[in-house]
Design a protein around this motif. Structure first.
Motif, PDB file in Angstrom:
ATOM      1  N   ILE A   1      56.740  42.634   2.430  1.00 56.60           N
ATOM      2  CA  ILE A   1      57.790  41.932   3.202  1.00 56.60           C
ATOM      3  C   ILE A   1      58.332  40.727   2.441  1.00 56.60           C
ATOM      4  O   ILE A   1      59.047  39.892   3.006  1.00 56.60           O
ATOM      5  N   GLY A   2      58.016  40.646   1.161  1.00 52.32           N
ATOM      6  CA  GLY A   2      58.518  39.525   0.361  1.00 52.32           C
ATOM      7  C   GLY A   2      57.940  38.199   0.836  1.00 52.32           C
ATOM      8  O   GLY A   2      56.823  38.146   1.350  1.00 52.32           O
ATOM      9  N   ARG A   3      58.734  37.146   0.691  1.00 55.77           N
ATOM     10  CA  ARG A   3      58.246  35.832   1.111  1.00 55.77           C
ATOM     11  C   ARG A   3      58.082  35.808   2.631  1.00 55.77           C
ATOM     12  O   ARG A   3      58.990  36.204   3.374  1.00 55.77           O
ATOM     13  N   LEU A   4      56.925  35.361   3.083  1.00 56.84           N
ATOM     14  CA  LEU A   4      56.657  35.264   4.525  1.00 56.84           C
ATOM     15  C   LEU A   4      57.434  34.075   5.083  1.00 56.84           C
ATOM     16  O   LEU A   4      57.334  32.964   4.567  1.00 56.84           O
ATOM     17  N   GLN A   5      58.234  34.336   6.119  1.00 56.11           N
ATOM     18  CA  GLN A   5      58.974  33.240   6.758  1.00 56.11           C
ATOM     19  C   GLN A   5      58.334  32.813   8.066  1.00 56.11           C
ATOM     20  O   GLN A   5      58.231  31.636   8.356  1.00 56.11           O
ATOM     21  N   GLN A   6      57.945  33.829   8.856  1.00 66.44           N
ATOM     22  CA  GLN A   6      57.364  33.518  10.163  1.00 66.44           C
ATOM     23  C   GLN A   6      56.146  34.409  10.418  1.00 66.44           C
ATOM     24  O   GLN A   6      56.214  35.615  10.213  1.00 66.44           O
ATOM     25  N   LEU A   7      55.087  33.787  10.880  1.00 67.80           N
ATOM     26  CA  LEU A   7      53.898  34.524  11.318  1.00 67.80           C
ATOM     27  C   LEU A   7      53.730  34.210  12.802  1.00 67.80           C
ATOM     28  O   LEU A   7      53.724  33.038  13.186  1.00 67.80           O
ATOM     29  N   VAL A   8      53.654  35.261  13.628  1.00 65.13           N
ATOM     30  CA  VAL A   8      53.469  35.040  15.063  1.00 65.13           C
ATOM     31  C   VAL A   8      52.141  35.674  15.478  1.00 65.13           C
ATOM     32  O   VAL A   8      51.925  36.877  15.282  1.00 65.13           O
ATOM     33  N   LEU A   9      51.254  34.857  16.021  1.00 65.00           N
ATOM     34  CA  LEU A   9      49.939  35.346  16.472  1.00 65.00           C
ATOM     35  C   LEU A   9      49.883  35.223  17.989  1.00 65.00           C
ATOM     36  O   LEU A   9      50.138  34.138  18.532  1.00 65.00           O
ATOM     37  N   THR A  10      49.583  36.329  18.648  1.00 64.24           N
ATOM     38  CA  THR A  10      49.438  36.303  20.106  1.00 64.24           C
ATOM     39  C   THR A  10      47.973  36.528  20.432  1.00 64.24           C
ATOM     40  O   THR A  10      47.360  37.487  19.962  1.00 64.24           O
ATOM     41  N   SER A  11      47.410  35.626  21.229  1.00 61.43           N
ATOM     42  CA  SER A  11      45.979  35.680  21.523  1.00 61.43           C
ATOM     43  C   SER A  11      45.756  35.258  22.970  1.00 61.43           C
ATOM     44  O   SER A  11      45.688  34.079  23.285  1.00 61.43           O
ATOM     45  N   ARG A  12      45.741  36.283  23.851  1.00 58.57           N
ATOM     46  CA  ARG A  12      45.588  36.019  25.285  1.00 58.57           C
ATOM     47  C   ARG A  12      44.319  36.707  25.770  1.00 58.57           C
ATOM     48  O   ARG A  12      44.113  37.890  25.500  1.00 58.57           O
ATOM     49  N   ASP A  13      43.491  35.953  26.479  1.00 53.41           N
ATOM     50  CA  ASP A  13      42.256  36.514  27.018  1.00 53.41           C
ATOM     51  C   ASP A  13      42.537  37.247  28.333  1.00 53.41           C
ATOM     52  O   ASP A  13      43.455  36.870  29.060  1.00 53.41           O
ATOM     53  N   PRO A  14      41.701  38.241  28.670  1.00 53.55           N
ATOM     54  CA  PRO A  14      41.930  38.987  29.920  1.00 53.55           C
ATOM     55  C   PRO A  14      41.517  38.197  31.160  1.00 53.55           C
ATOM     56  O   PRO A  14      42.018  38.437  32.246  1.00 53.55           O
ATOM     57  N   ALA A  15      40.568  37.272  30.985  1.00 57.27           N
ATOM     58  CA  ALA A  15      40.078  36.489  32.128  1.00 57.27           C
ATOM     59  C   ALA A  15      39.526  35.176  31.610  1.00 57.27           C
ATOM     60  O   ALA A  15      38.967  35.129  30.506  1.00 57.27           O
ATOM     61  N   PRO A  16      39.689  34.112  32.376  1.00 57.11           N
ATOM     62  CA  PRO A  16      39.176  32.826  31.906  1.00 57.11           C
ATOM     63  C   PRO A  16      37.651  32.777  31.960  1.00 57.11           C
ATOM     64  O   PRO A  16      37.046  33.473  32.781  1.00 57.11           O
ATOM     65  N   PRO A  17      37.032  31.957  31.116  1.00 61.26           N
ATOM     66  CA  PRO A  17      35.573  31.809  31.209  1.00 61.26           C
ATOM     67  C   PRO A  17      35.203  30.992  32.449  1.00 61.26           C
ATOM     68  O   PRO A  17      36.061  30.337  33.040  1.00 61.26           O
ATOM     69  N   PRO A  18      33.916  31.007  32.824  1.00 60.77           N
ATOM     70  CA  PRO A  18      33.502  30.195  33.978  1.00 60.77           C
ATOM     71  C   PRO A  18      33.722  28.701  33.717  1.00 60.77           C
ATOM     72  O   PRO A  18      33.769  28.276  32.559  1.00 60.77           O
ATOM     73  N   ARG A  19      33.811  27.940  34.807  1.00 63.52           N
ATOM     74  CA  ARG A  19      34.075  26.507  34.677  1.00 63.52           C
ATOM     75  C   ARG A  19      33.006  25.824  33.823  1.00 63.52           C
ATOM     76  O   ARG A  19      33.310  24.949  33.006  1.00 63.52           O
ATOM     77  N   ALA A  20      31.752  26.245  33.994  1.00 66.15           N
ATOM     78  CA  ALA A  20      30.660  25.608  33.235  1.00 66.15           C
ATOM     79  C   ALA A  20      30.861  25.815  31.730  1.00 66.15           C
ATOM     80  O   ALA A  20      30.524  24.943  30.924  1.00 66.15           O
ATOM     81  N   TYR A  21      31.396  26.967  31.355  1.00 63.95           N
ATOM     82  CA  TYR A  21      31.661  27.248  29.937  1.00 63.95           C
ATOM     83  C   TYR A  21      32.812  26.370  29.444  1.00 63.95           C
ATOM     84  O   TYR A  21      32.728  25.767  28.362  1.00 63.95           O
ATOM     85  N   ILE A  22      33.878  26.291  30.244  1.00 70.25           N
ATOM     86  CA  ILE A  22      35.035  25.477  29.852  1.00 70.25           C
ATOM     87  C   ILE A  22      34.597  24.028  29.610  1.00 70.25           C
ATOM     88  O   ILE A  22      35.023  23.378  28.658  1.00 70.25           O
ATOM     89  N   ALA A  23      33.684  23.559  30.475  1.00 66.19           N
ATOM     90  CA  ALA A  23      33.248  22.156  30.408  1.00 66.19           C
ATOM     91  C   ALA A  23      32.632  21.789  29.061  1.00 66.19           C
ATOM     92  O   ALA A  23      32.768  20.662  28.596  1.00 66.19           O
ATOM     93  N   VAL A  24      31.962  22.740  28.412  1.00 66.10           N
ATOM     94  CA  VAL A  24      31.279  22.431  27.140  1.00 66.10           C
ATOM     95  C   VAL A  24      31.928  23.133  25.946  1.00 66.10           C
ATOM     96  O   VAL A  24      31.393  23.109  24.838  1.00 66.10           O
ATOM     97  N   SER A  25      33.099  23.750  26.175  1.00 59.02           N
ATOM     98  CA  SER A  25      33.704  24.597  25.132  1.00 59.02           C
ATOM     99  C   SER A  25      34.408  23.804  24.037  1.00 59.02           C
ATOM    100  O   SER A  25      34.715  24.348  22.984  1.00 59.02           O
ATOM    101  N   GLY A  26      34.729  22.542  24.329  1.00 61.19           N
ATOM    102  CA  GLY A  26      35.524  21.774  23.363  1.00 61.19           C
ATOM    103  C   GLY A  26      37.017  21.961  23.595  1.00 61.19           C
ATOM    104  O   GLY A  26      37.841  21.404  22.875  1.00 61.19           O
ATOM    105  N   GLY A  27      37.363  22.769  24.613  1.00 59.03           N
ATOM    106  CA  GLY A  27      38.775  22.986  24.939  1.00 59.03           C
ATOM    107  C   GLY A  27      39.317  24.248  24.294  1.00 59.03           C
ATOM    108  O   GLY A  27      38.740  24.797  23.361  1.00 59.03           O
TER     109      GLY A  27
END
Ligand SMILES: NC(=O)c1ccc[n+]([C@@H]2O[C@H](COP(=O)([O-])OP(=O)(O)OC[C@H]3O[C@@H](n4cnc5c(N)ncnc54)[C@H](O)[C@@H]3O)[C@@H](O)[C@H]2O)c1
Length: 335
Positions: free
Chosen positions: A144-170
């Motif tokens: 593709i020659g010189r890379l101009q744009q890289l698009v990464l899509t990263s969506r989880d199917p379900a959020p982790p539990p609140r306790a995990y979010i609390a210590v995840s670092g965000g």
């Protein structure tokens, strides 16, 4: 089991430790030497599956002389200490991401790891996903020659539990860090980070002062632009795509479904199976490939990428994205 096998100690018998144990058991040239977990029952259960020793005391691994390499799948705050002890003991390490939640703590052993005689690799497995790796290889081959744009899509199917979010670092240090590593895999070091983020969908994320939705734009030192789309919840499943656009064309690595059958009927056209449920299934091939390459790198004496430094650089970008999301400012990255 042959004595020529690489003897691997697994630390952490949770979600990812179970995956890595399965990979080691299935990979020629390697064997599980011992499984360690802070919870005896977890260590015993997994070790029992493979008929190997277990312990709740990781120091046994470092002094036994029976272990050539460790795979660290224990919680993030244990990573820096375990890597440091493995380097001291002359043991190779493949450690899970992120290296730490605090970059200052991670940097305390950067020099030590850089001078290590053993291989220290950070398990950013997405580099080894067949689709991501193919897009990367074909881009690097000039398709593709010189890379101009890289698009990464990263969506989880379900959020982790609140306790995990609390210590995840965000969301940026826990989830998007994989994408920051893939961004660096394609475009090298990052110069600037700009992030918009919100938290109107996952109540637990809001309650913990975290975000559930983010769009991060990166500019590389070489001038390529990257957009990373993250959410903690996608109603239709685990959404993991890469799109590389350049002057001569575009390469897309799409989502995986369990079969390639497409159905057409009275309810709709072009219908496919659901996406792979989550990371364990979607990235199964990548976990095996990273282990195979880790073993090969030890045999050949070549350091496997991603390195500890790559782990630190991804964390620095995660910190910058966190800062940008909170301040609304573009954040410059020091490399
Ligand atoms: N690369 C990936 O796709 C991926 C996926 C999931 C998790 N991870 C990373 O792997 C790590 C573990 O995550 P998980 O989801 O498997 O967690 P988990 O909670 O399922 O498992 C962690 C295990 O470590 C054990 N443990 C806790 N403290 C310990 C200690 N001091 N020594 C030994 N064992 C200890 C726990 O008892 C538990 O069994 C995290 O750093 C996470 O970010 C990476």
């Amino acid at each position: 089991m042959s004595s020529k096998n690489l003897r691997i100690g697994i630390i952490g018998a949770g979600r990812i430790g179970i995956v890595h144990s399965g990979s080691v058991a299935d990979t020629p040239g390697a064997e599980i030497a011992i499984i360690a977990d802070a919870v005896e029952e977890s260590a015993a259960k997994l070790a029992g599956q493979y008929g190997v020793k277990h312990t709740t005391d990781v120091s046994e691994i470092f002094k036994s002389g029976d272990v050539d390499a460790i795979i660290v799948g224990s919680p993030t705050p244990t990573h820096v200490d375990l890597i440091s002890r493995a380097v001291d003991a002359g043991i190779h390490v493949m450690c899970e991401k992120p290296v730490d939640l605090d970059i200052n703590n991670a940097l305390t052993i950067k020099e030590k790891v850089a001078n290590a005689k053993t291989n220290v690799s950070i398990a950013f497995n997405r580099r080894f996903d067949p689709n991501f790796a193919a897009v990367h290889a074909r881009y690097k081959a000039g398709e593709i020659g010189r890379l101009q744009q890289l698009v990464l899509t990263s969506r989880d199917p379900a959020p982790p539990p609140r306790a995990y979010i609390a210590v995840s670092g965000g969301i940026f240090r826990d989830q998007a860090i994989h994408d920051f590593d893939i961004a660096r895999f394609f475009v090298g070091d990052i110069a600037e980070v700009s992030t918009f983020a919100s938290n109107e969908v996952v109540a637990d994320a809001k309650a913990e002062g975290d975000f559930d939705t983010a769009i991060t734009n990166l500019r590389s030192v070489n001038g390529e632009l990257v957009t990373i789309i993250n959410t903690r919840y996608a109603s239709y499943g685990y959404d993991q795509r890469v799109e590389a656009f350049g002057e001569k064309g575009m390469l897309i690595g799409n989502n995986l479904t369990s079969t390639m059958v497409t159905s057409f009927n009275a309810n709709g056209a072009d219908q496919r199976d659901a996406y792979m449920p989550f990371f364990l299934e979607r990235y199964a091939a990548s976990y095996r490939k990273e282990l195979q390459l880790f073993i090969e790198s030890i045999q050949t004496g070549k350091q496997l990428n991603p390195t500890y430094e790559d782990g630190c650089k991804a964390l620095i970008i995660a910190d910058a994205a966190t800062e940008s999301a909170k301040s609304g400012q573009v954040v410059k990255v020091k490399n």
